[in-house]
Design a protein around this motif. Sequence first.
Motif, PDB file in Angstrom:
ATOM      1  N   ALA A  73       0.828  -1.214   0.000  1.00  0.00           N
ATOM      2  CA  ALA A  73       0.000   0.000   0.000  1.00  0.00           C
ATOM      3  C   ALA A  73       0.859   1.259   0.000  1.00  0.00           C
ATOM      4  O   ALA A  73       0.878   2.031   0.961  1.00  0.00           O
TER       5      ALA A  73
ATOM      6  N   THR B 135      -0.044   4.027  -5.461  1.00  0.00           N
ATOM      7  CA  THR B 135      -1.036   3.009  -5.105  1.00  0.00           C
ATOM      8  C   THR B 135      -2.269   3.607  -4.434  1.00  0.00           C
ATOM      9  O   THR B 135      -3.390   3.517  -4.957  1.00  0.00           O
TER      10      THR B 135
ATOM     11  N   ILE C 198      -6.011   4.584  -6.223  1.00  0.00           N
ATOM     12  CA  ILE C 198      -7.212   3.869  -5.761  1.00  0.00           C
ATOM     13  C   ILE C 198      -8.251   4.863  -5.254  1.00  0.00           C
ATOM     14  O   ILE C 198      -9.442   4.750  -5.553  1.00  0.00           O
TER      15      ILE C 198
ATOM     16  N   PHE D 162      -3.830  -7.192   0.077  1.00  0.00           N
ATOM     17  CA  PHE D 162      -3.644  -5.981  -0.714  1.00  0.00           C
ATOM     18  C   PHE D 162      -2.658  -6.231  -1.855  1.00  0.00           C
ATOM     19  O   PHE D 162      -2.886  -5.824  -2.997  1.00  0.00           O
ATOM     20  N   ASP D 163      -1.577  -6.898  -1.547  1.00  0.00           N
ATOM     21  CA  ASP D 163      -0.530  -7.174  -2.530  1.00  0.00           C
ATOM     22  C   ASP D 163      -0.872  -8.382  -3.394  1.00  0.00           C
ATOM     23  O   ASP D 163      -0.901  -8.303  -4.622  1.00  0.00           O
TER      24      ASP D 163
ATOM     25  N   TYR E  46      -4.853  -8.197  -5.017  1.00  0.00           N
ATOM     26  CA  TYR E  46      -5.346  -7.020  -5.725  1.00  0.00           C
ATOM     27  C   TYR E  46      -4.262  -6.207  -6.425  1.00  0.00           C
ATOM     28  O   TYR E  46      -4.490  -5.706  -7.523  1.00  0.00           O
ATOM     29  N   GLY E  47      -3.090  -6.082  -5.806  1.00  0.00           N
ATOM     30  CA  GLY E  47      -2.015  -5.337  -6.452  1.00  0.00           C
ATOM     31  C   GLY E  47      -1.465  -6.062  -7.657  1.00  0.00           C
ATOM     32  O   GLY E  47      -1.492  -5.554  -8.783  1.00  0.00           O
TER      33      GLY E  47
ATOM     34  N   THR F   5      -8.222  -2.904  -9.135  1.00  0.00           N
ATOM     35  CA  THR F   5      -8.380  -1.644  -8.402  1.00  0.00           C
ATOM     36  C   THR F   5      -9.586  -1.685  -7.477  1.00  0.00           C
ATOM     37  O   THR F   5      -9.512  -1.260  -6.311  1.00  0.00           O
TER      38      THR F   5
ATOM     39  N   TYR G  82      -9.008  -3.900  -4.487  1.00  0.00           N
ATOM     40  CA  TYR G  82      -8.124  -3.211  -3.548  1.00  0.00           C
ATOM     41  C   TYR G  82      -8.920  -2.188  -2.740  1.00  0.00           C
ATOM     42  O   TYR G  82      -8.781  -2.079  -1.510  1.00  0.00           O
TER      43      TYR G  82
ATOM     44  N   PRO H 223      -2.388  -0.908  -8.529  1.00  0.00           N
ATOM     45  CA  PRO H 223      -3.191  -1.729  -9.433  1.00  0.00           C
ATOM     46  C   PRO H 223      -3.571  -1.030 -10.732  1.00  0.00           C
ATOM     47  O   PRO H 223      -4.049  -1.688 -11.655  1.00  0.00           O
TER      48      PRO H 223
END
Length: 402
Positions: free
Chosen positions: A26, A44, A48, A295-296, A299-300, A305, A308, A342
């Motif tokens: 993040a 990031t 978002i 998160f990673d 979604y990342g 997006t 996330y 993302p």
Amino acid sequence: MKNLKSDMENPSKNFHRILLIVLDGAGIGAMPDAPEWGDAGSDTLGHILESRELRLPNLQRYGLGNVRPLANVPPLAQPDGSYGRCALKSNGKDTTTGHWEMAGIILEQAFPTYPNGFPQPLLDRFIKETGVPGILGNFAASGTEIIKGLGAEHVATGKPIVYTSADSVFQLAAHEEIIPLDKLYEICETARRLLDGEHKVGRVIARPFLGEPGNFYRTENRHDYAVPPPRANLLPALKDEDLDVVCIGKIASIYDSLGVTEDLTAKNNQQSIDQTIHALEQDTRGLIFSNLVDFDMLYGHRRDTEGYALALEHFDSSLPHIEAAMRAGDLMILTADHGNDPTFPGTDHTREYAPLLVYGKSARPGVNLGTRGSLADIGQTVAENFGLKLTAGESFLAKVLP
């Protein structure tokens, strides 16, 4: 311990426990050297938050909108937390690099990467020593895509799928009904040993999956095998002083369990949140260190997006429950280990600042902690709180003490 000193002056004024939560990937905006990493323009959290209106009232309350201008999260005149951002001083932008830096380890040389696959002599040794019938893959790929493309052949041949990414990783994917988990983990342990020499990759990762051709899916039985860190870091320093070092999620594996006093299993964000609350409810003194991997990982890297965004909102909604489990003498630090935008091209991590939010029921609120020179400032702060000193980082403890 060399380069670490015990100095428990006035310990009663310090925090009883420190909770360190890493929102994996993040980042909060490109660092000045991002163009050298191909990451110019990455952001990031910024991107978002621009994607739609997010509800992050608790992160806003801690001071997220005070770190820098962010869409839909305006700054507060009097936030409940203190706020800033940390540069990544080490040479790298991966999980191991970021987490090690938090513990006071600055890497001058990045872990090696293999964008064109691993050398054949290394793979030949791997095949011989593990007894597998060969390997599939050996190129950089998305984990979900490579099992989609090679999963059926793996099931038919029993050959594990070897792949890497832009990070320093040697990943092994295998169907749990073809190569059972115990065997996959054993194979990964052999790979880790082989990769501790000339080809010292940051992590070997077991990536088990299930399903049928056309419908394969990765399970939550992933296991990481990190290169052992230098012993002179925050975790062993705390343990040597008989302090608790409770690690949640993949934290213990990142440090090869060095200095860990308790390892609480968590395979997704919700489990990490639940285990964090559980750890706070125990009678401990020292560090509670938690990683939120979704998160990673979900979604990342998958450039999702909206996923996330939803995960950020879910975490934000969990913060009051975490706060309720905190005691008056606890301090919470929220940060990240690197970026993983993302909205950015490709599927790699991004070279970004990490957010820094600090909250405690008895901590001084509303302090602008500024742009810190290194994630090691976090480790130095934890160390100073318990009367220790690391070799890297500048503590901000005095700024947040009541």
